[in-house]
Motif scaffolding. Structure first.
Motif, PDB file in Angstrom:
ATOM      1  N   ARG A   4      70.548  69.017  91.226  1.00 34.82           N
ATOM      2  CA  ARG A   4      68.432  69.434  90.464  1.00 34.82           C
ATOM      3  C   ARG A   4      69.118  67.822  89.869  1.00 34.82           C
ATOM      4  O   ARG A   4      67.826  67.222  90.266  1.00 34.82           O
ATOM      5  CB  ARG A   4      69.247  69.993  88.905  1.00 34.82           C
TER       6      ARG A   4
ATOM      7  N   SER B 223      59.251  76.242  88.175  1.00 39.55           N
ATOM      8  CA  SER B 223      58.987  75.733  87.055  1.00 39.55           C
ATOM      9  C   SER B 223      59.624  75.366  86.540  1.00 39.55           C
ATOM     10  O   SER B 223      60.156  74.602  85.308  1.00 39.55           O
ATOM     11  CB  SER B 223      58.257  76.612  86.891  1.00 39.55           C
ATOM     12  N   ALA B 224      60.956  75.824  86.697  1.00 37.55           N
ATOM     13  CA  ALA B 224      62.182  76.278  84.861  1.00 37.55           C
ATOM     14  C   ALA B 224      62.368  74.364  85.835  1.00 37.55           C
ATOM     15  O   ALA B 224      62.888  73.502  84.602  1.00 37.55           O
ATOM     16  CB  ALA B 224      62.670  77.035  85.350  1.00 37.55           C
TER      17      ALA B 224
ATOM     18  N   ASP C 232      59.897  62.279  81.326  1.00 33.36           N
ATOM     19  CA  ASP C 232      58.846  61.518  79.785  1.00 33.36           C
ATOM     20  C   ASP C 232      59.634  60.717  79.797  1.00 33.36           C
ATOM     21  O   ASP C 232      58.314  59.581  79.254  1.00 33.36           O
ATOM     22  CB  ASP C 232      58.796  62.906  79.090  1.00 33.36           C
TER      23      ASP C 232
ATOM     24  N   THR D  14      63.408  75.484  77.532  1.00 29.83           N
ATOM     25  CA  THR D  14      64.222  75.252  78.715  1.00 29.83           C
ATOM     26  C   THR D  14      65.548  75.379  78.705  1.00 29.83           C
ATOM     27  O   THR D  14      66.387  76.072  79.105  1.00 29.83           O
ATOM     28  CB  THR D  14      64.141  74.225  79.940  1.00 29.83           C
ATOM     29  N   VAL D  15      66.052  73.953  77.489  1.00 29.59           N
ATOM     30  CA  VAL D  15      67.064  74.027  77.136  1.00 29.59           C
ATOM     31  C   VAL D  15      67.889  75.079  76.403  1.00 29.59           C
ATOM     32  O   VAL D  15      68.683  75.438  76.906  1.00 29.59           O
ATOM     33  CB  VAL D  15      67.713  72.623  76.638  1.00 29.59           C
TER      34      VAL D  15
ATOM     35  N   ASP E 207      60.040  81.485  80.565  1.00 29.74           N
ATOM     36  CA  ASP E 207      58.805  81.678  81.332  1.00 29.74           C
ATOM     37  C   ASP E 207      58.268  81.379  80.347  1.00 29.74           C
ATOM     38  O   ASP E 207      56.770  81.057  80.634  1.00 29.74           O
ATOM     39  CB  ASP E 207      58.582  81.980  83.209  1.00 29.74           C
TER      40      ASP E 207
ATOM     41  N   PRO F  78      62.079  66.386  80.904  1.00 25.32           N
ATOM     42  CA  PRO F  78      62.576  65.034  79.331  1.00 25.32           C
ATOM     43  C   PRO F  78      62.643  63.967  79.705  1.00 25.32           C
ATOM     44  O   PRO F  78      62.387  62.509  79.646  1.00 25.32           O
ATOM     45  CB  PRO F  78      63.543  65.814  78.789  1.00 25.32           C
TER      46      PRO F  78
ATOM     47  N   THR G 107      59.611  60.738  72.414  1.00 24.99           N
ATOM     48  CA  THR G 107      58.306  60.867  73.346  1.00 24.99           C
ATOM     49  C   THR G 107      57.360  60.700  72.744  1.00 24.99           C
ATOM     50  O   THR G 107      56.206  60.270  73.228  1.00 24.99           O
ATOM     51  CB  THR G 107      58.627  61.559  74.700  1.00 24.99           C
TER      52      THR G 107
ATOM     53  N   VAL H 279      54.949  69.787  87.052  1.00 24.54           N
ATOM     54  CA  VAL H 279      54.215  70.652  86.249  1.00 24.54           C
ATOM     55  C   VAL H 279      53.280  71.507  86.620  1.00 24.54           C
ATOM     56  O   VAL H 279      53.447  73.034  86.973  1.00 24.54           O
ATOM     57  CB  VAL H 279      53.628  70.386  85.009  1.00 24.54           C
ATOM     58  N   ALA H 280      52.156  70.945  87.175  1.00 26.25           N
ATOM     59  CA  ALA H 280      51.270  71.566  87.714  1.00 26.25           C
ATOM     60  C   ALA H 280      51.331  71.852  88.699  1.00 26.25           C
ATOM     61  O   ALA H 280      50.758  73.062  89.558  1.00 26.25           O
ATOM     62  CB  ALA H 280      49.826  70.760  88.192  1.00 26.25           C
ATOM     63  N   ALA H 281      52.113  71.483  89.903  1.00 25.33           N
ATOM     64  CA  ALA H 281      52.277  72.556  90.961  1.00 25.33           C
ATOM     65  C   ALA H 281      53.040  73.097  90.589  1.00 25.33           C
ATOM     66  O   ALA H 281      53.419  73.407  92.232  1.00 25.33           O
ATOM     67  CB  ALA H 281      53.034  70.766  92.624  1.00 25.33           C
ATOM     68  N   ALA H 282      54.339  73.143  89.805  1.00 29.26           N
ATOM     69  CA  ALA H 282      55.175  74.247  90.044  1.00 29.26           C
ATOM     70  C   ALA H 282      53.929  75.485  90.846  1.00 29.26           C
ATOM     71  O   ALA H 282      53.939  76.581  89.460  1.00 29.26           O
ATOM     72  CB  ALA H 282      55.997  74.295  88.765  1.00 29.26           C
ATOM     73  N   ASP H 283      53.915  76.296  91.084  1.00 35.75           N
ATOM     74  CA  ASP H 283      53.952  77.624  91.373  1.00 35.75           C
ATOM     75  C   ASP H 283      55.022  79.046  91.409  1.00 35.75           C
ATOM     76  O   ASP H 283      53.986  80.255  91.154  1.00 35.75           O
ATOM     77  CB  ASP H 283      52.917  77.521  93.642  1.00 35.75           C
ATOM     78  N   THR H 284      55.946  78.118  92.203  1.00 36.22           N
ATOM     79  CA  THR H 284      56.899  79.723  91.951  1.00 36.22           C
ATOM     80  C   THR H 284      57.745  79.514  90.803  1.00 36.22           C
ATOM     81  O   THR H 284      57.987  77.523  89.573  1.00 36.22           O
ATOM     82  CB  THR H 284      57.515  79.610  93.366  1.00 36.22           C
ATOM     83  N   PRO H 285      57.794  80.735  89.830  1.00 33.65           N
ATOM     84  CA  PRO H 285      58.487  79.927  88.675  1.00 33.65           C
ATOM     85  C   PRO H 285      59.858  79.263  88.583  1.00 33.65           C
ATOM     86  O   PRO H 285      60.141  78.872  88.047  1.00 33.65           O
ATOM     87  CB  PRO H 285      58.544  81.333  88.474  1.00 33.65           C
TER      88      PRO H 285
ATOM     89  N   ARG I 167      49.190  74.026  80.988  1.00 34.26           N
ATOM     90  CA  ARG I 167      49.554  73.163  82.789  1.00 34.26           C
ATOM     91  C   ARG I 167      50.253  74.048  83.248  1.00 34.26           C
ATOM     92  O   ARG I 167      49.785  74.448  84.322  1.00 34.26           O
ATOM     93  CB  ARG I 167      50.312  72.198  82.487  1.00 34.26           C
TER      94      ARG I 167
ATOM     95  N   ALA J 180      60.523  71.828  84.988  1.00 34.27           N
ATOM     96  CA  ALA J 180      60.623  71.375  83.495  1.00 34.27           C
ATOM     97  C   ALA J 180      61.667  70.783  83.309  1.00 34.27           C
ATOM     98  O   ALA J 180      61.478  70.187  81.998  1.00 34.27           O
ATOM     99  CB  ALA J 180      59.957  72.604  82.854  1.00 34.27           C
ATOM    100  N   LEU J 181      62.655  71.189  84.027  1.00 35.61           N
ATOM    101  CA  LEU J 181      63.996  70.474  83.249  1.00 35.61           C
ATOM    102  C   LEU J 181      64.311  68.923  83.307  1.00 35.61           C
ATOM    103  O   LEU J 181      65.102  68.165  82.619  1.00 35.61           O
ATOM    104  CB  LEU J 181      65.641  71.056  83.407  1.00 35.61           C
TER     105      LEU J 181
ATOM    106  N   LYS K 295      55.537  88.637  89.297  1.00 41.97           N
ATOM    107  CA  LYS K 295      55.821  87.601  90.263  1.00 41.97           C
ATOM    108  C   LYS K 295      57.148  87.659  90.277  1.00 41.97           C
ATOM    109  O   LYS K 295      58.413  86.985  90.926  1.00 41.97           O
ATOM    110  CB  LYS K 295      54.883  86.661  90.242  1.00 41.97           C
ATOM    111  N   ARG K 296      57.714  87.026  88.980  1.00 37.86           N
ATOM    112  CA  ARG K 296      58.506  86.214  88.267  1.00 37.86           C
ATOM    113  C   ARG K 296      60.153  87.996  87.965  1.00 37.86           C
ATOM    114  O   ARG K 296      61.126  87.007  88.469  1.00 37.86           O
ATOM    115  CB  ARG K 296      58.749  86.241  86.927  1.00 37.86           C
TER     116      ARG K 296
ATOM    117  N   PRO L 169      69.409  66.696  79.847  1.00 38.53           N
ATOM    118  CA  PRO L 169      69.558  68.241  79.590  1.00 38.53           C
ATOM    119  C   PRO L 169      70.735  68.345  80.408  1.00 38.53           C
ATOM    120  O   PRO L 169      71.292  69.724  79.916  1.00 38.53           O
ATOM    121  CB  PRO L 169      68.061  68.855  79.759  1.00 38.53           C
TER     122      PRO L 169
ATOM    123  N   ALA M 217      48.715  76.434  86.086  1.00 36.65           N
ATOM    124  CA  ALA M 217      49.682  76.103  87.438  1.00 36.65           C
ATOM    125  C   ALA M 217      50.069  77.802  88.803  1.00 36.65           C
ATOM    126  O   ALA M 217      50.381  77.876  89.269  1.00 36.65           O
ATOM    127  CB  ALA M 217      50.564  75.233  87.838  1.00 36.65           C
TER     128      ALA M 217
END
Lengths: 370, 309
Positions: A227, A32-33, A43, B233-234, B293, A40, B198, A23-29, B302, A36-37, B7-8, A366, B306
């Motif tokens: 993915r 990031s998506a 987790d 997301t889903v 997003d 779960p 979770t 999550v933290a390293a997700a610099d490009t959107p 977080r 995030a997918l 950016k997006r 998912p 980021a």
């Protein structure tokens, strides 16, 4: 996700640390998506490993290292009634699809206008069991014929996207860097289009043949495997055994093939089972809309479409093929959940218990989504 | 937030441009685009006239330039069926689908959050197992079949609901929304359940419970916000998939939305309208992805931290 090696507190911590880093390293959107997918799954893995650490440790210690005995699989399947029923239904569908046409001959196309729209009955012999359609063709024979068509579209499409998507995903995930972000971006672009829309446009330009449908569905579903495989490979590439292999100078393709693929395979196969439902549903929708399988061929979706105008007088033409679709897809979904548990060393022990005492099982990933 | 949005938008402009180009080249890949635009019954004179009027006799780069300029002005030509501008037809149909999809997603997310949380609160309980089985089935029912069965039972046999059309009171919404709803609802219940299981096993939930917080407070006050990220997301991806459902639902129930417009343009070979509809759908989907997003950034610090880096 817990791997073949014994689950320890270390791997749990590692998994959750990875998740946070993701999550933290997700610099490009875009990533990031995607990140995030993937969350779960990671987790859930962290959760199950943490929640059942003590029990799982004993279960994994015995199950790890060697492949489980074949008899165990049958016993585990027998313990889970829902999965056993699902397996029986699916094998039946496959048997009918493979051998059905040999038995029914040309019955699916044989017209008999005297026997038009006969309701299901026990008196008309085997082929009258499910009634007849408006041209007097046996609905049972057509269901059997359609099973073969439906599977001959869905299975090649799933296999193609599984092979191509996994190969690309493992490669991108193992190497990381630019290769990874390009692959993910392409996957995002394909996935951000409704598959039906892609199919509709391409089938407009090219003719709606079975081969074209297979190709479109395969391309539309490649990102799903890409993915998943990328997430698995990206997590595995920093593991000790991969580092060790790299230190000994093993070429990348051998590492991917020998050390990463076997661990990622159960997840990928589960996704493929779920995806089979999705591909089948899309093919039926396309056929229903008149841009999928074309007559005189017949698929379950096409049968529903053809029966629609006789809905008020002859419900069986529409209801039965729909039920066939529902039974097949629900069975595949149930079996996928079971396979996921059975191929996961940290969760397999649950299947040896009666359903009531199993505790919380992991969620459906998912990847089920279109 | 502003740099993030900028950016997006830039990063989604590139794929969107690819779509615009893709539509152009798809129309030329199979040979003469006149074959694609005109119905199969067009005469030779009609074809020649159309070709000259649309500039298909120019060179490919010149055609591409004209196409891009027109697309930038939202001009996608006129419909062959009705003679109306394609953009106008698409913009007329769009709100119908948007309403249908909006109501569906709202119901699906609210319902799934409730049912999924309930199922996750006592894993493997009776409630949990019923919810799991139902959601699995809901996610694997073909929507067109569900719609037809709904018409058969509630429209034809019982006569409670209209079989199709958009005229009438709120009851006309029930069957279309229910058809669109089943799949997103089924998938979302499973996702909510998974991420709530979770979240509910996290230490902060144990602390909240031991402090004597009520179940409602534990679920909705503590766990849900942490569990909502994968759900968002889903849900975004499912909203994209709703276009699939909209095509089916609008065809079966005769709603004049963008899905029906697309299928009709295909069956009657009206490429200008199809092209405008596809592009508008693509723009909407990219806007939706940005919205998802933004929601991520709002719920998860977080992600928010980021992004600007």
């Amino acid at each position: 996700m817990p791997r073949e090696e014994p689950t320890t507190a270390d791997t749990t911590a590692g998994a959750s640390a990875d998740t946070t880093a993701d999550v933290a390293a997700a610099d490009t959107p875009g990533t990031s998506a995607a990140g995030a997918l993937d969350d779960p799954a990671a987790d859930t893995a962290g959760m199950t490993a943490a929640g059942t650490a003590e029990t799982a440790a004993s279960g994994t210690a015995t199950g790890a290292g060697r492949a489980p005995h074949r008899a165990n699989w049958w016993r585990m399947l027998g313990r889970d009634r829902a999965a056993a029923v699902a397996a029986v239904v699916l094998s039946l569908v496959v048997l009918v699809a493979v051998f059905g046409r040999l038995v029914i001959g040309d019955r699916a196309q044989r017209q008999d206008l005297d026997a038009s729209l006969r309701p299901p009955s026990l008196g008309d012999g085997v082929y009258g069991l499910f009634g007849t359609d408006v041209l007097g063709r046996s609905v049972l024979a057509r269901l059997v014929d359609a099973a073969a068509t439906t599977l001959s579209v869905a299975v090649p499409a799933v296999l193609c996207s599984l092979l191509i998507g996994s190969a690309l995903g493992l490669w991108a995930g193992y190497h990381g860097g630019r290769r990874e972000s390009v692959a993910l971006r392409v996957a995002d672009v394909i996935l951000s289009f409704p598959s039906l829309l892609i199919a509709v446009v391409v089938l407009y330009v090219f003719s709606p043949s079975a081969l074209n449908i297979v190709l479109i569905l395969a391309v539309a579903r490649i990102p799903v495997y890409l993915r998943t495989a990328r997430a698995e490979a990206a997590e595995l590439r920093s593991r000790l055994f991969v580092d060790a292999a790299r230190t000994f100078g093993t070429p990348a393709r051998h590492i991917i093939h020998r050390h990463i693929l076997p661990i990622a395979l159960p997840t990928l196969l589960t996704v493929a089972t779920l995806d089979f439902c999705f591909v089948m549903l899309t093919e039926s929708s396309l056929s229903f809309l008149g841009i999928g399988i074309q007559p005189p061929d017949v698929s379950w979706g096409l049968m529903v479409a053809q029966g629609r105008q006789y809905l008020q007088t002859a419900w069986w033409i529409t209801v039965l093929p729909g039920l066939a679709i529902v039974f097949t897809t629900v069975s595949a979904t149930v079996l996928a959940a079971w396979v996921r548990m059975a191929t996961d060393p940290a969760q397999r022990w649950r299947l040896t218990l009666p359903t009531k005492r199993r505790g919380a099982s992991a969620a459906v990933p998912p990847e089920l989504i279109p | 937030m502003i740099p993030f949005l900028r950016k997006r938008m830039i990063s989604s402009a590139i794929p969107l441009f690819c779509v615009v180009l893709g539509v152009f080249f798809l129309a030329r890949m199979t040979g003469n685009p006149v074959d694609l635009y005109l119905p199969l019954s067009a005469t030779a004179e009609q074809r020649a006239e159309f070709s000259a009027a649309q500039g298909f006799d120019l060179s490919i780069p010149a055609q591409l330039w004209n196409y891009l300029v027109d697309a930038a002005h939202l001009d996608f030509g006129t419909s062959l069926r009705t003679g109306q501008p394609a953009t106008e037809m698409v913009l007329d149909a769009f709100p119908v689908t948007l309403q249908l999809a909006g109501v569906t997603m709202l119901l699906a997310i609210t319902g799934a959050l409730l049912v999924g949380s309930l199922a996750a609160y006592r894993p493997n309980s009776l409630v949990d197992r019923i919810a799991s089985l139902l959601s699995m089935t809901a996610a694997s029912i073909p929507d067109f079949w569900f719609a037809i069965m709904g018409v058969l039972v509630f429209g034809v046999s019982l006569g409670w609901l209209p079989t199709s059309g958009t005229l009438g009171g709120p009851e006309i919404w029930i069957l279309p929304v229910a058809t669109l709803l089943i799949r997103p609802f089924g998938v979302l219940v499973q996702v909510v359940r998974g991420s709530m299981v979770t979240a509910l096993s996290a230490p902060y939930v144990k602390i909240a419970r031991s402090k004597g917080a009520t179940p409602q407070r534990v679920i909705f006050g503590h766990a849900l916000r942490n569990a909502v990220t994968p759900v968002l997301t889903v849900a975004g991806d499912l909203a994209v998939g709703l276009v699939n459902g909209a095509v089916i639902v609008e065809t079966i129930f005769g709603w004049p939305g963008i899905g029906k417009l697309m299928i009709d343009s295909i069956l009657q070979r009206d490429f200008a309208v199809l092209q405008a509809a596809v592009l508008l759908t693509a723009v909407t989907i990219f806007a939706l992805n940005i919205l998802v997003d933004v929601c991520h950034a709002l719920t998860d610090p977080r992600v928010r931290l980021a992004v600007p880096a």
